[in-house]
Design a protein around this motif. Structure first.
Motif, PDB file in Angstrom:
ATOM      1  N   UNK A 169       0.828  -1.213   0.000  1.00 44.07           N
ATOM      2  CA  UNK A 169       0.000   0.000   0.000  1.00 44.07           C
ATOM      3  C   UNK A 169       0.860   1.259   0.000  1.00 44.07           C
ATOM      4  N   UNK A 170       2.000   1.185   0.646  1.00 40.06           N
ATOM      5  CA  UNK A 170       2.887   2.349   0.722  1.00 40.06           C
ATOM      6  C   UNK A 170       3.419   2.774  -0.644  1.00 40.06           C
ATOM      7  N   UNK A 171       3.409   1.864  -1.608  1.00 37.10           N
ATOM      8  CA  UNK A 171       3.892   2.196  -2.955  1.00 37.10           C
ATOM      9  C   UNK A 171       2.800   2.783  -3.832  1.00 37.10           C
ATOM     10  N   UNK A 172       1.547   2.764  -3.340  1.00 37.55           N
ATOM     11  CA  UNK A 172       0.415   3.256  -4.126  1.00 37.55           C
ATOM     12  C   UNK A 172       0.021   4.668  -3.705  1.00 37.55           C
ATOM     13  N   UNK A 173      -0.507   5.486  -4.632  1.00 36.37           N
ATOM     14  CA  UNK A 173      -0.933   6.855  -4.286  1.00 36.37           C
ATOM     15  C   UNK A 173      -2.041   6.856  -3.249  1.00 36.37           C
ATOM     16  N   UNK A 174      -1.981   7.822  -2.326  1.00 33.63           N
ATOM     17  CA  UNK A 174      -3.025   7.937  -1.313  1.00 33.63           C
ATOM     18  C   UNK A 174      -2.688   9.010  -0.300  1.00 33.63           C
ATOM     19  N   UNK A 175      -3.698   9.462   0.444  1.00 31.06           N
ATOM     20  CA  UNK A 175      -3.511  10.529   1.429  1.00 31.06           C
ATOM     21  C   UNK A 175      -3.394   9.978   2.851  1.00 31.06           C
ATOM     22  N   UNK A 176      -4.026   8.837   3.095  1.00 31.42           N
ATOM     23  CA  UNK A 176      -4.061   8.266   4.444  1.00 31.42           C
ATOM     24  C   UNK A 176      -2.952   7.232   4.613  1.00 31.42           C
ATOM     25  N   UNK A 177      -2.286   7.273   5.748  1.00 26.81           N
ATOM     26  CA  UNK A 177      -1.236   6.301   6.028  1.00 26.81           C
ATOM     27  C   UNK A 177      -1.816   4.878   5.969  1.00 26.81           C
ATOM     28  N   UNK A 178      -1.115   3.928   5.311  1.00 28.30           N
ATOM     29  CA  UNK A 178      -1.643   2.575   5.143  1.00 28.30           C
ATOM     30  C   UNK A 178      -2.149   1.917   6.425  1.00 28.30           C
ATOM     31  N   UNK A 179      -1.391   2.037   7.530  1.00 31.90           N
ATOM     32  CA  UNK A 179      -1.815   1.406   8.785  1.00 31.90           C
ATOM     33  C   UNK A 179      -3.134   2.001   9.282  1.00 31.90           C
ATOM     34  N   UNK A 180      -3.211   3.337   9.219  1.00 32.35           N
ATOM     35  CA  UNK A 180      -4.438   4.021   9.658  1.00 32.35           C
ATOM     36  C   UNK A 180      -5.615   3.642   8.762  1.00 32.35           C
ATOM     37  N   UNK A 181      -5.363   3.612   7.446  1.00 31.58           N
ATOM     38  CA  UNK A 181      -6.410   3.259   6.493  1.00 31.58           C
ATOM     39  C   UNK A 181      -6.911   1.849   6.730  1.00 31.58           C
ATOM     40  N   UNK A 182      -5.997   0.932   6.989  1.00 34.15           N
ATOM     41  CA  UNK A 182      -6.372  -0.458   7.217  1.00 34.15           C
ATOM     42  C   UNK A 182      -7.180  -0.614   8.507  1.00 34.15           C
TER      43      UNK A 182
END
Length: 362
Positions: A169-182
């Motif tokens: 997930x860290x390699x994909x575009x996004x605004x929310x941190x992967x851990x928080x998003x998950x």
């Protein structure tokens, strides 16, 4: 981010995941359903390990409504999603089922949002998931694929696999941190399990009719696809009348201030943190300001595309572009509400496409 960009990134993500995690079933056909096109990876037999996801004409909205209701946006299994044909022609009245292949069916954020509105599915957990998908279209699409892929190869969804997901997930575009998003995703997932609506279906002449079960009743949710106007009809009319009378009785016998407070609380719950912006947007729609903004974005975009946008016009164009970006985000996250207000969601979406062209020139 365009659907094409999401598909490209997602195809690479899926390829890496499939290389790293294997299970009892490695024949996987992955279908993604967008707003204007469908996409498939894995060919007819599920053995193509190429990151390219092939675009195909859109043709299965009836099936997509089942994926939305039953799977809350994604599901896997042996069903291809196509009506089973008879050898001599016509249909059997069943769905095509291939035990040798695992199919993954997945809706993109925009398509999921518009389908939810069309089908009248407004229960809270599903609304929360769709809102999160619209906010983070790339990373939530990856999460959806990941969890359904693990199910398709008979692997657990939690545990060490979560670390693999976060890393990707860290390699994909996004605004929310992967851990928080998950974490947010898991919270909504628990709510979905508690609120899950049973789904039943009927296949007639190749058409796929999807019903939402409510107690002893069932409601056709995709009748709009076949020109059936009374899509909210209930099978058990007696129960429906009884439910309505009980509701009316409770409301009519409640004190005035109780009814008003309940109404206000419900409105705030629906509007959440953006109630002020939504009220302002409704006012702009009523007084004609919204239409002027849309027209100006169109005008500036046309000038920019033809290289006729003058330097003196660019500051004004930037202000309008910023305003339009906020409107587009607001409409995307609250499409059901703005539709009720009377705003043309499709017009705003089309204008958002023009906005991206304009921003590239500014």
């Amino acid at each position: 981010m365009s659907e094409k960009e999401i598909v490209l990134n997602l195809g690479k993500f899926a390829l890496e995941v499939r290389k790293e995690i294997k299970g009892l079933s490695n024949k996987v056909v992955w279908w993604l359903y967008g707003r204007d096109y469908d996409y498939v990876q894995g060919g007819d037999e599920g053995e193509e390990l190429e990151y390219e996801v092939k675009r195909v004409p859109k043709a299965r909205q009836d099936w997509e409504s089942y994926v939305l209701l039953y799977g809350a946006g994604a599901m896997q299994g042996h069903m291809s999603g196509k009506a089973e044909r008879k050898v001599g022609g016509g249909y059997t009245g069943r769905l095509d089922d291939d035990k040798s292949i695992q199919f993954i069916h997945q809706l993109f954020a925009d398509n999921c949002s518009s389908l939810k509105i069309q089908c009248g599915l407004g229960y809270p957990a599903l609304s929360e998931r769709v809102k999160l998908m619209v906010e983070e279209p790339q990373r939530t699409a990856a999460i959806l694929f990941f969890q359904e892929y693990l199910r398709s190869v008979y692997r657990a969804i939690a545990g060490a696999n979560a670390e693999i997901l976060i890393e990707h997930l860290e390699t994909l575009p996004g605004k929310t941190e992967p851990k928080e998003l998950l974490e947010r995703w898991k919270e909504i997932e628990l709510k979905l399990k508690r609120e899950k609506r049973p789904a039943v279906y009927d296949v007639k002449d190749g058409k796929f009719f999807v019903y939402e079960k409510v107690g002893k009743k069932k409601r056709l949710i995709n009748g709009w696809l076949f020109g059936i106007k009374d899509e909210g009809a209930l099978e058990d009319e007696t129960d429906a009348k009884e439910d309505e009378s009980n509701y009316v009785f409770k409301i009519e016998n409640a004190p005035f201030h109780t009814r008003m407070n309940a109404l206000l609380t419900e409105a705030y719950r629906l509007l959440e943190d953006e109630k002020g912006e939504l009220v302002a947007l409704a006012a702009e729609h009523q007084n004609g300001t919204l239409n002027k903004i849309l027209s100006m974005v169109q005008k500036f975009s046309e000038l920019a595309e033809s290289n006729m946008l003058e330097e003196s016009q660019k500051p004004g164009a930037r202000i309008i572009a910023d305003k339009m970006e906020k409107i587009a985000s607001l409409v995307s996250k609250n499409s059901m509400i703005v539709l009720r207000i009377g705003i043309d969601v499709e017009q705003v979406r089309n204008c958002s496409i023009q906005l991206q062209k304009l921003k590239r020139k500014l």
